[in-house]
Design a protein around this motif. Structure first.
Motif, PDB file in Angstrom:
ATOM      1  N   ARG A 100       0.832  -1.223   0.000  1.00  0.00           N
ATOM      2  CA  ARG A 100       0.000   0.000   0.000  1.00  0.00           C
ATOM      3  C   ARG A 100       0.851   1.250   0.000  1.00  0.00           C
ATOM      4  O   ARG A 100       0.541   2.227  -0.660  1.00  0.00           O
ATOM      5  CB  ARG A 100      -0.887   0.034   1.248  1.00  0.00           C
ATOM      6  N   GLU A 101       1.973   1.183   0.764  1.00  0.00           N
ATOM      7  CA  GLU A 101       2.810   2.378   0.842  1.00  0.00           C
ATOM      8  C   GLU A 101       3.763   2.486  -0.353  1.00  0.00           C
ATOM      9  O   GLU A 101       3.978   3.567  -0.890  1.00  0.00           O
ATOM     10  CB  GLU A 101       3.626   2.351   2.143  1.00  0.00           C
ATOM     11  N   THR A 102       4.305   1.352  -0.791  1.00  0.00           N
ATOM     12  CA  THR A 102       5.360   1.379  -1.804  1.00  0.00           C
ATOM     13  C   THR A 102       4.807   1.414  -3.218  1.00  0.00           C
ATOM     14  O   THR A 102       5.393   2.028  -4.104  1.00  0.00           O
ATOM     15  CB  THR A 102       6.261   0.127  -1.644  1.00  0.00           C
ATOM     16  N   GLU A 103       3.692   0.698  -3.429  1.00  0.00           N
ATOM     17  CA  GLU A 103       3.100   0.629  -4.770  1.00  0.00           C
ATOM     18  C   GLU A 103       1.598   0.895  -4.653  1.00  0.00           C
ATOM     19  O   GLU A 103       0.775  -0.021  -4.837  1.00  0.00           O
ATOM     20  CB  GLU A 103       3.343  -0.751  -5.397  1.00  0.00           C
ATOM     21  N   PRO A 104       1.217   2.147  -4.322  1.00  0.00           N
ATOM     22  CA  PRO A 104      -0.213   2.415  -4.078  1.00  0.00           C
ATOM     23  C   PRO A 104      -1.096   2.095  -5.274  1.00  0.00           C
ATOM     24  O   PRO A 104      -2.242   1.674  -5.096  1.00  0.00           O
ATOM     25  CB  PRO A 104      -0.241   3.914  -3.726  1.00  0.00           C
ATOM     26  N   ALA A 105      -0.572   2.244  -6.502  1.00  0.00           N
ATOM     27  CA  ALA A 105      -1.413   1.958  -7.678  1.00  0.00           C
ATOM     28  C   ALA A 105      -1.742   0.458  -7.724  1.00  0.00           C
ATOM     29  O   ALA A 105      -2.879   0.080  -8.049  1.00  0.00           O
ATOM     30  CB  ALA A 105      -0.694   2.383  -8.950  1.00  0.00           C
ATOM     31  N   ALA A 106      -0.764  -0.398  -7.372  1.00  0.00           N
ATOM     32  CA  ALA A 106      -1.013  -1.855  -7.370  1.00  0.00           C
ATOM     33  C   ALA A 106      -2.031  -2.194  -6.287  1.00  0.00           C
ATOM     34  O   ALA A 106      -2.945  -3.005  -6.510  1.00  0.00           O
ATOM     35  CB  ALA A 106       0.289  -2.615  -7.142  1.00  0.00           C
ATOM     36  N   ALA A 107      -1.893  -1.572  -5.113  1.00  0.00           N
ATOM     37  CA  ALA A 107      -2.858  -1.848  -4.029  1.00  0.00           C
ATOM     38  C   ALA A 107      -4.259  -1.391  -4.445  1.00  0.00           C
ATOM     39  O   ALA A 107      -5.248  -2.104  -4.215  1.00  0.00           O
ATOM     40  CB  ALA A 107      -2.414  -1.161  -2.744  1.00  0.00           C
ATOM     41  N   ALA A 108      -4.337  -0.236  -5.111  1.00  0.00           N
ATOM     42  CA  ALA A 108      -5.655   0.290  -5.518  1.00  0.00           C
ATOM     43  C   ALA A 108      -6.294  -0.607  -6.578  1.00  0.00           C
ATOM     44  O   ALA A 108      -7.518  -0.707  -6.660  1.00  0.00           O
ATOM     45  CB  ALA A 108      -5.502   1.720  -6.034  1.00  0.00           C
ATOM     46  N   ALA A 109      -5.486  -1.238  -7.395  1.00  0.00           N
ATOM     47  CA  ALA A 109      -6.018  -2.107  -8.467  1.00  0.00           C
ATOM     48  C   ALA A 109      -6.416  -3.490  -7.953  1.00  0.00           C
ATOM     49  O   ALA A 109      -6.949  -4.308  -8.693  1.00  0.00           O
ATOM     50  CB  ALA A 109      -4.975  -2.256  -9.569  1.00  0.00           C
ATOM     51  N   THR A 110      -6.147  -3.748  -6.667  1.00  0.00           N
ATOM     52  CA  THR A 110      -6.391  -5.084  -6.111  1.00  0.00           C
ATOM     53  C   THR A 110      -7.852  -5.243  -5.685  1.00  0.00           C
ATOM     54  O   THR A 110      -8.335  -4.514  -4.825  1.00  0.00           O
ATOM     55  CB  THR A 110      -5.458  -5.323  -4.892  1.00  0.00           C
ATOM     56  N   ALA A 111      -8.528  -6.221  -6.309  1.00  0.00           N
ATOM     57  CA  ALA A 111      -9.921  -6.489  -5.945  1.00  0.00           C
ATOM     58  C   ALA A 111     -10.019  -7.700  -5.019  1.00  0.00           C
ATOM     59  O   ALA A 111     -10.990  -7.850  -4.285  1.00  0.00           O
ATOM     60  CB  ALA A 111     -10.745  -6.744  -7.205  1.00  0.00           C
ATOM     61  N   ALA A 112      -9.005  -8.573  -5.080  1.00  0.00           N
ATOM     62  CA  ALA A 112      -9.026  -9.791  -4.253  1.00  0.00           C
ATOM     63  C   ALA A 112      -7.616 -10.121  -3.799  1.00  0.00           C
ATOM     64  O   ALA A 112      -6.656  -9.923  -4.554  1.00  0.00           O
ATOM     65  CB  ALA A 112      -9.597 -10.957  -5.048  1.00  0.00           C
TER      66      ALA A 112
END
Ligand SMILES: Nc1ncnc2c1ncn2[C@@H]1O[C@H](COP(=O)(O)OP(=O)(O)O)[C@@H](O)[C@H]1O
Ligand SMILES: O=C(CO)[C@@H](O)[C@H](O)COP(=O)(O)O
Length: 476
Positions: free
Chosen positions: A144-156
């Motif tokens: 969440r902190e290092t790659e917020p775009a990847a965390a935001a794209a995570t649905a599951a």
């Protein structure tokens, strides 16, 4: 297919760090009628990552080696490396490679999480474990902190084993054993901890349902693999919980596993809560507990030292006083995520074989020291250590464990105990039996017993003193 089967066939899968192994087993007798194995790659530069799609492909590759037997199975179960963070988008595709159990980049996030939610004692009481960098919750905080775009794209969010179960069945299902390594499943309540999830900004809907022991995850719906559609799929579990099933463990019998990770554990009827963080308070796959300690540096680290010395892994020599702490990947037990390997006590007459033996000693020492904390009131005094994992095939590993433990050691004949445990879970589901009882009926823990030797306390004392004296260096 090899031997003629007496009962229905079941499939056990072990999706571990280095490879996927599949066993097709006769549910009646435990006879292995077909087997397969396909490798994985671990990359990620400073971290440890694998593409989850590679696990699925490796499963297909290992099944192909099982030939027709795979097409005849009536039930399936997948066991997998614990803790890994698998992030999926809304279409069910991986957002990025999975962060593996041995990726230590979340060390700072782990410390922060522990402090933010009441300290180590509070975590141990509630979750059963103090969430070190291995735990999925620390990895999610890192992402969440290092790659917020990847965390935001995570649905599951999935663990390795339930990602594969999900692809097999189309269902989002996990089990209490693997869930207990996330840091967001509370052993005190046996359910996801919604406060912890809210704290790390992960909606509970992103997580799989936690099946009860003995409950099915679904049936095979994917047509891509050579498996019969409609075959039952068990909930699966973490690889260590599966090996406990595969050995048909009863409370108090100690196990030492030598693989990519080194682990020591025993089934217990008491819920663990170790505030030092050495012992993870895992649930087992039945209804008991699996207090466990894990090292990051085991077979791969010692093999690396052998390669550096240009020696065969069995070419060890006794004698000398050199000490090696083989913490090549940082270490989890003891908790020194930033550590590197350390050598102390080198002399002109130290031989390469002694140096290699010292690397084995360092790896085994860390596990045996933790075993003292793992064993609780359920421990059977003087019980032999069950030695499993790829390293158990090696003489140098076995003799090192005997010399440093002073205990009798049993090496089961059955080698793939994780995959066998998954097969026992599948057989238990199919036949309505306790999977550990199935494994006992199969006689999986039978093996050669090596008698106890006098413990090499001088070597243990040298290792303990070096670890204490070098701690500031190892913490740097
Ligand atoms: N004959 C052997 N003697 C000693 N070690 C072995 C032998 N065969 C395999 N190994 C070790 O087993 C390790 C793999 O163990 P395994 O339990 O299969 O790993 P994992 O399940 O973590 O992927 C390898 O790193 C290798 O060092
Ligand atoms: O993190 C742990 C246990 O807590 C490891 O034991 C992993 O489950 C990986 O297992 P292997 O690939 O070494 O079998």
């Amino acid at each position: 297919m090899g031997a003629q089967a007496a009962g229905p066939l079941v499939l056990g899968v072990d999706s571990s760090t280095q490879s996927t192994k599949t066993l097709v087993v006769d549910a009646e007798t435990g006879v292995v009628v077909a087997r397969g194995q396909a490798p994985h790659t671990v990359g990620g530069g400073p971290g440890k990552e694998s593409d989850p799609r590679q696990w699925w492909e490796a499963l297909g590759g290992a099944l192909a080696q099982c030939g027709d037997a795979a097409r005849q199975v009536s039930a399936v179960s997948v066991a997998g490396q614990q803790h890994g963070l698998v992030t999926l988008d809304a279409a069910g595709d991986p957002v990025r490679p999975a962060l593996l159990w041995n990726d230590v980049r979340a060390a700072g996030h782990s410390e922060r999480l522990i402090a933010e939610r009441g300290g180590a004692r509070a975590w141990a009481d509630r979750v059963g474990s103090v969430p070190g960098p291995a735990f999925t919750v620390a990895k999610w905080a890192w992402l969440r902190e290092t790659e917020p775009a990847a965390a935001a794209a995570t649905a599951a969010v999935r663990l390795p084993h339930d990602y594969l179960t999900g692809r097999l069945t189309g269902e989002a299902v996990t089990d209490r054993g693997d869930a207990s390594g996330t840091g967001w499943w509370a052993s005190a309540t046996g359910a996801y901890d919604t406060e912890i999830l809210a704290h790390v900004g992960l909606p509970p809907e992103a997580l799989p349902r936690v099946a009860q022991p003995g409950e099915a995850a679904g049936t095979v719906h994917a047509g891509e693999l050579p498996l019969p559609r409609g075959a039952l799929v068990a909930a699966g579990t973490g690889d260590n919980m599966a090996a406990a099933l595969g050995l048909g463990l009863r409370p108090g019998q100690p196990v030492l596993s030598l693989g990519t990770s080194g682990t020591v554990y025993a089934v217990s009827t008491h819920r663990p809560a170790d505030p030092t963080g050495t012992v993870a308070g895992f649930a087992d796959a039945r209804g008991d507990w699996l207090p466990l300690a894990c090292t990051l540096n085991c077979t791969l680290a010692v093999d690396r030292v052998a390669a550096l010395l240009g020696r065969d892994r069995e070419a060890v020599e006794a004698g000398g006083e050199v000490v090696v702490l083989p913490f090549l990947d940082g270490e989890r037990t003891p908790n020194l995520p930033g550590a590197s390997g350390l050598m102390h006590g080198l002399r002109h007459d130290t031989t390469a074989g002694q140096l290699l033996q010292a690397a084995y000693d360092g790896a085994v020492f860390a596990l045996l020291r933790a075993l003292e904390q793992v064993l609780d009131a359920d421990a059977t005094a003087g019980a032999p250590l069950l030695l499993i994992g790829g390293g158990a095939k090696g003489r140098a590993w076995r003799e090192t464990v005997r010399r440093l433990s002073g205990r009798p050691v049993v090496v089961p004949e059955a080698q793939e105990l994780v995959a066998l445990g998954a097969a026992a879970q599948a057989a238990g589901l199919l036949l309505g039996e306790d999977p550990a009882a199935v494994a006992r009926r199969w006689g999986t823990a039978r093996g050669t017993e090596y008698e106890a030797q006098p413990r090499d306390d001088a070597a243990l004392d040298r290792l303990a003193a070096t670890l204490t004296d070098a701690e500031p260096l190892l913490r740097r």
